[in-house]
Scaffold this motif. Structure first.
Motif, mmCIF file in Angstrom:
data_model
loop_
_atom_site.group_PDB
_atom_site.id
_atom_site.type_symbol
_atom_site.label_atom_id
_atom_site.label_comp_id
_atom_site.label_asym_id
_atom_site.label_seq_id
_atom_site.Cartn_x
_atom_site.Cartn_y
_atom_site.Cartn_z
ATOM 1 N N GLY A 16 4.401 -5.065 8.208
ATOM 2 C CA GLY A 16 4.341 -3.625 8.458
ATOM 3 C C GLY A 16 5.345 -3.273 9.534
ATOM 4 O O GLY A 16 6.137 -4.108 9.951
ATOM 5 N N ARG A 17 5.279 -2.039 10.006
ATOM 6 C CA ARG A 17 6.372 -1.547 10.845
ATOM 7 C C ARG A 17 6.386 -2.081 12.285
ATOM 8 O O ARG A 17 7.437 -2.358 12.831
ATOM 9 N N GLY A 18 5.247 -2.261 12.957
ATOM 10 C CA GLY A 18 5.245 -2.732 14.351
ATOM 11 C C GLY A 18 5.985 -1.767 15.270
ATOM 12 O O GLY A 18 5.897 -0.553 15.133
ATOM 13 N N ASP A 21 0.847 -1.197 0.000
ATOM 14 C CA ASP A 21 0.000 0.000 0.000
ATOM 15 C C ASP A 21 0.882 1.247 0.000
ATOM 16 O O ASP A 21 2.114 1.146 -0.067
ATOM 17 N N GLY A 22 0.278 2.403 0.045
ATOM 18 C CA GLY A 22 1.050 3.653 0.008
ATOM 19 C C GLY A 22 1.061 4.352 1.352
ATOM 20 O O GLY A 22 1.323 5.556 1.423
ATOM 21 N N ALA A 23 0.778 3.595 2.430
ATOM 22 C CA ALA A 23 0.750 4.215 3.762
ATOM 23 C C ALA A 23 2.168 4.575 4.197
ATOM 24 O O ALA A 23 3.138 3.971 3.739
ATOM 25 N N HIS A 24 2.297 5.553 5.081
ATOM 26 C CA HIS A 24 3.622 5.922 5.585
ATOM 27 C C HIS A 24 4.238 4.758 6.348
ATOM 28 O O HIS A 24 5.446 4.588 6.358
ATOM 29 N N SER A 25 3.389 3.949 7.006
ATOM 30 C CA SER A 25 3.913 2.807 7.761
ATOM 31 C C SER A 25 3.986 1.555 6.874
ATOM 32 O O SER A 25 4.285 0.476 7.364
ATOM 33 N N PHE A 26 3.754 1.670 5.624
ATOM 34 C CA PHE A 26 3.908 0.683 4.554
ATOM 35 C C PHE A 26 3.477 -0.746 4.917
ATOM 36 O O PHE A 26 4.174 -1.486 5.606
#
Ligand code: FAD
Length: 477
Positions: free
Chosen positions: A321-323, A301-306
């Protein structure tokens, strides 16, 4: 060849994962093929031509290309745990041509033609990995169906659009990257909330641990000595110091990525950034019918937290994802153990995108560390005088990048002047991270900001949140 393969068979048993949810234990990928019996440790001092610290993809590809091109080289790989213990055995399995660093920064240092060269080599690296796996008999569930970058809200769509001119400038032509509207995307995959996407053919899905384990066996079969359970405590010119003795060598290559901070004198070089993943149980045909995704493209996706996803060879979804982004003092996790908050976040993301998967169980959660340089750009380096070299800092793009780095280190060690040794990431200089507690406070604040920005954007805000722009500027992203 067959002897290497039978050796893989004797070290590991192919077995389906046991039932019941597992947290940590390195990764689902290793559990899927059976945890390895570690190779022997170094015993006493030894002399080699090349010593490589770390048996992830960087170390193994470097050993592979050096030994293949110059069979009389004596090469030792020194690994603290077992081959593939790090990010190489835990990643999302995106064999992707996306460069390990910011093209605009490489361009600022060496110009756009040099940045475009790096991009061209990344396109080739994807096919090189696929080809070597095929010729060497490494079976890693590789399937090249490309990658989808999906905007799941209007702000992400705007970023996707804004990023396009830079990609085109770096050589992503009309066949390398295709814009999809909502209905074209839904013919491939049905993601709730998706508004637009880019598809590129330059990406393949793979099972990361199968690649690491298979490559280690191939490298060993070529005559490279791999010492496992052998932690390097200090790297000096022409010497790698371990608890079991030293390896003396003309060249000592550091290939320790997110664990680099643990080596004496390297604490602030690359920040160990966590990424966490969960895998579902195999999905039923009915759920796959609702989701689509028949071609098994990689999806992000294109979220900042990808958020990033894989459709596995055995019909599961892996989502990452980032966690918890960073631990104080550059500590790393304990064999991939992942907090329950992170597990819930990833599950929520999965269900947000695929409501049809709402009732399915998760089978495994794990985490690993990426190496993040202060300016988010990878580098490859060799000092011929001291013999010290390294490659890394790939952030989240090392699966193909490590292959290119391995071939580049080969050329540097063999003293060749090639197109690879002139790429802009060679000798790219990056300053160190700030000392603690500033480092911890800064990274934590950045990810609080990115999460807040994602919440705003999922709430419908059409523009990238100002707080995310500020965080990008501070972080150097
Ligand atoms: C969860 C996760 C998902 C990711 N997903 C993707 C993806 O889908 N696509 C992509 O391109 N990239 C991805 N990445 C990044 C990619 O996996 C890495 O860039 C790549 O594997 C780095 O390989 P490496 O060999 O440099 O490092 P590693 O694989 O981390 O290997 C370093 C090795 O060095 C050993 N070591 C460390 N310190 C010492 C020491 N002192 N002495 C001896 N040995 C030591 C470690 O045990 C380890 O085996 C992901 C990373 C993570 C963590």
């Amino acid at each position: 060849m067959s002897s290497f393969l039978s050796r893989i068979g004797s070290r590991r048993e192919e077995s389906p994962p046991t039932s019941g949810f597992v947290n940590g234990e390195v990764s689902f990928w290793h559990r899927q093929i059976g945890m390895p019996t570690p190779r022997s440790a170094l015993q006493g001092d030894r002399q080699y031509d090349v010593a490589i610290v770390g048996a992830g993809y960087t170390g193994l590809w470097t050993a592979y290309y050096l030994k293949r091109d110059q069979p009389d080289l004596r090469i030792a790989v020194l690994e603290g745990d077992f081959a593939g213990f790090g990010a190489s055995g835990r990643n999302g399995g995106w064999l992707s041509a996306e460069p390990p660093g910011q093209l605009r920064r490489y361009a600022a240092a060496r110009g756009w033609p040099a940045a475009a060269d790096l991009q061209r080599q990344m396109f080739k690296a994807v096919d090189e990995v696929v080809e070597v796996c095929s010729t060497e008999g490494i079976s890693a569930d590789i399937h090249k169906a490309g990658v989808l970058h999906v905007a799941t809200n209007p702000a992400q769509e705007a970023r996707l659009r804004d990023h396009l001119p830079q990609l085109r400038a770096a050589g992503w032509g009309s066949e390398d990257l295709i814009e999809l509207d909502r209905s074209e995307l839904s013919n491939r995959i049905r993601i709730q909330g998706a508004v637009a996407a880019h598809w590129s053919p330059h990406c393949a899905r793979l099972q990361p641990a199968k690649l690491a384990v298979g490559l280690a066996a191939v490298v060993e079969g070529l005559g490279v000595d791999i010492f496992e359970q052998t932690r390097v405590t200090e790297i000096r010119p022409k010497q790698a110091v371990t608890e079991h003795g030293s390896v003396y060598a003309d060249y000592v290559i550091r290939a320790t990525e997110g664990f680099t901070a643990g080596i004496k004198g390297h604490r602030r070089v690359w920040l160990p950034m966590n990424s966490s993943m969960v895998v579902t149980e195999p999905l039923s045909e009915a759920i796959w019918d609702e989701i689509g995704w028949a071609s098994a493209e990689l999806v992000g996706d294109g979220a900042h937290s990808f958020g990033y996803m894989q459709h596995t060879a055995d019909g599961r979804i892996v989502i990452g994802g980032r966690g918890v982004p960073y631990r104080f003092g550059s500590r790393t996790d304990v064999r991939g153990a992942t907090s329950s908050d992170t597990q819930h976040q990833l599950r929520d993301l999965l269900v947000r995108y695929f409501p049809a998967a709402g009732k399915i169980e998760l089978d495994h959660a794990w985490s690993g560390v990426l190496g993040v340089p202060r300016n988010w750009c990878a580098s490859v380096h060799l000092d011929r005088r001291t013999g010290l070299g390294w490659a890394g800092g790939y952030v989240g793009h090392g699966v193909a990048g490590t292959n290119l780095a391995g071939r580049t280190l080969r050329d540097l060690v063999l003293g060749r002047d090639t197109g690879l040794t002139r790429l802009p990431w060679v000798d790219h200089t990056v300053r160190n991270w700030e000392p603690e507690p500033v480092r911890w406070m800064a990274v934590r604040s950045l990810y609080v900001a990115y999460r807040a920005a994602d919440r705003r954007e999922f709430g419908g805000s059409p523009h990238t949140a100002a707080i995310a722009r500020l965080a990008d500027r501070i972080s150097g992203r």
